[in-house]
Design an enzyme around this catalytic site. Sequence first.
Site, PDB file in Angstrom:
ATOM      1  N   PHE A 127      47.973  28.067  31.764  1.00 52.99           N
ATOM      2  CA  PHE A 127      48.161  27.485  33.087  1.00 52.99           C
ATOM      3  C   PHE A 127      47.369  28.341  34.084  1.00 52.99           C
ATOM      4  CE2 PHE A 127      50.488  26.566  37.010  1.00 52.99           C
ATOM      5  CZ  PHE A 127      50.527  25.185  36.946  1.00 52.99           C
ATOM      6  N   ASP A 198      55.633  33.670  29.289  1.00 51.03           N
ATOM      7  CA  ASP A 198      55.875  32.706  30.361  1.00 51.03           C
ATOM      8  C   ASP A 198      56.681  31.554  29.755  1.00 51.03           C
ATOM      9  OD1 ASP A 198      55.779  30.655  32.227  1.00 51.03           O
ATOM     10  OD2 ASP A 198      53.826  31.264  33.005  1.00 51.03           O
ATOM     11  N   TYR A 223      62.361  25.186  38.752  1.00 48.06           N
ATOM     12  CA  TYR A 223      62.331  23.773  39.166  1.00 48.06           C
ATOM     13  C   TYR A 223      61.941  22.809  38.056  1.00 48.06           C
ATOM     14  CZ  TYR A 223      57.450  25.228  39.779  1.00 48.06           C
ATOM     15  OH  TYR A 223      56.205  25.757  39.580  1.00 48.06           O
ATOM     16  N   LYS A 224      61.606  23.315  36.868  1.00 40.16           N
ATOM     17  CA  LYS A 224      61.203  22.426  35.767  1.00 40.16           C
ATOM     18  C   LYS A 224      62.440  22.019  34.980  1.00 40.16           C
ATOM     19  CE  LYS A 224      56.451  24.013  35.810  1.00 40.16           C
ATOM     20  NZ  LYS A 224      55.484  25.009  35.344  1.00 40.16           N
ATOM     21  N   ARG A 372      50.757  13.143  30.104  1.00 35.78           N
ATOM     22  CA  ARG A 372      51.784  14.071  29.635  1.00 35.78           C
ATOM     23  C   ARG A 372      53.167  13.481  29.884  1.00 35.78           C
ATOM     24  NH1 ARG A 372      52.655  20.104  32.081  1.00 35.78           N
ATOM     25  NH2 ARG A 372      53.187  18.852  33.906  1.00 35.78           N
TER      26      ARG A 372
HETATM   27  C1  LIG Z   1      54.543  25.465  36.265  1.00 42.56           C
HETATM   28  C2  LIG Z   1      53.952  26.735  35.771  1.00 42.56           C
HETATM   29  C3  LIG Z   1      53.801  27.825  36.628  1.00 42.56           C
HETATM   30  C4  LIG Z   1      54.129  27.666  38.096  1.00 42.56           C
HETATM   31  O1  LIG Z   1      54.055  28.818  38.832  1.00 42.56           O
HETATM   32  P1  LIG Z   1      54.555  28.776  40.348  1.00 42.56           P
HETATM   33  O2  LIG Z   1      54.409  30.142  40.827  1.00 42.56           O
HETATM   34  O3  LIG Z   1      55.963  28.274  40.316  1.00 42.56           O
HETATM   35  O4  LIG Z   1      53.709  27.786  41.072  1.00 42.56           O
HETATM   36  C5  LIG Z   1      53.329  29.015  36.108  1.00 42.56           C
HETATM   37  N1  LIG Z   1      53.005  29.132  34.795  1.00 42.56           N
HETATM   38  C6  LIG Z   1      53.123  28.078  33.945  1.00 42.56           C
HETATM   39  C7  LIG Z   1      52.773  28.230  32.520  1.00 42.56           C
HETATM   40  C8  LIG Z   1      53.589  26.844  34.412  1.00 42.56           C
HETATM   41  O5  LIG Z   1      53.691  25.819  33.591  1.00 42.56           O
END
Ligand SMILES: *Cc1c(COP(=O)(O)O)cnc(C)c1O
Length: 413
Positions: A127, A198, A223-224, A372
């Site tokens: 990501f 992560d 939030y996921k 997705r």
């Molecule tokens: C959604 C996601 C993030 C999001 O990071 P934020 O700081 O909340 O914007 C980070 N890493 C991964 C792998 C994600 O899927």
Amino acid sequence: MKNWDLTAARAADRKDDLARFRSRFELPDGVIYLDGNSLGPLPVGVRERISELIDNEWRNSLIRSWNAHDWSDLPFEIGRKIAKMIGAEADEVVCVDSTSINIFKNLSTALQLRPDRQVIATPKGNFPTDIYIAEGLSKQLGGNYSVRLIDHEDPIAGIDDDVAVVLLTQTDYRTGYKLDMTAITQAIHDKGALVVWDLAHSAGAFPVDLNGAKADFAVGCGYKYLNGGPGAPAFLYVAKRHQNLVEQPLAGWHGHAEPFAFESHYRPADGILRNICGTSPILSMASLNVALDAFEGVDMQMVQNKSQALCDMFIDLVESRCGEFGFVLATTRDAGRRGSQVSFHHENGYPIMQALIARDVIGDFRAPDILRFGFTPLYLSFEDVWNAVEILHQIMESGNWDQERFHIRAAVT
Ligand SMILES: *Cc1c(COP(=O)(O)O)cnc(C)c1O
């Protein structure tokens, strides 16, 4: 491969022990929500809690609430709840900041523990924020620090004696490929490096066992799959054995040993607490705190089993009913190596997804060509999966996806 039809889907729902948890969520009528991996829906109880917090605690108790209503304990109360879901001790997890910021803190800490090594390794398809934060930290440190891009599915091949820390997203956000945390942590340790996991697409999706895997550090999103609400704060994990060995650089006053002594110099608090920087976003934390109660009494192994069944069903149905329309599976068929999502490549992925969303089947699109779909067993049924593929079939067969309005790119995909 099972021969699914609507009757079989309904029969599977009747036998589903998790079906009753759907009532813990407020979902709009008619929507099939396949994007809980990106923004979880509204759990029951959040609205009431936020109203209470605003109308009583903020309005009436004002600043007294930090003590009177335990606002100060929220990062730890949430940390304790999440710890149970990710195989950590209660005092190894704290709710704080965003995932991006927590990656910065964990990577900084890990680098200090390996002062003779100056490479941060992370998958090239990770990501973007994970890679960008690693690059930013490496630039900030100057000298010989650098970021090495490695392979997600075979990360160990890219690790040598120069690598201090490996930043791995357990479940790839595009393909859904899930890494074996125990085996890979062991292999990284064997190479003398540390690991930051992560868990953005792991926590709340399937059982995670950080301590069982001897993980060093971890971060994840609120939030996921945890349904804490838009922009909910994230969590951070540091294994107890590392907690007091180093300091993280965002040394704000809330991570001080005595914040209300207002000393002129920083002295880190003991334990996980030193990873807190400043004042917590209490409204957002209160929301996440209540949202996590949707997992009360939920067996994560059962969640994983149903997720695998829903994903298998979706793959079978897309391939059997929409096979002629050019969808290419991007996710592995091996349920054991898959997170809680299914992705397909399609050259017209963007307009097809917009057409689906217009029919209330909500997934998302990830460039360059990925549709997705996230599967969240607490509120999705087998009938939902049947209906989603039925609608996809209608959109493809009618050519309905190829309207001009579906080709217009929005700011957020
Ligand atoms: C959604 C996601 C993030 C999001 O990071 P934020 O700081 O909340 O914007 C980070 N890493 C991964 C792998 C994600 O899927």
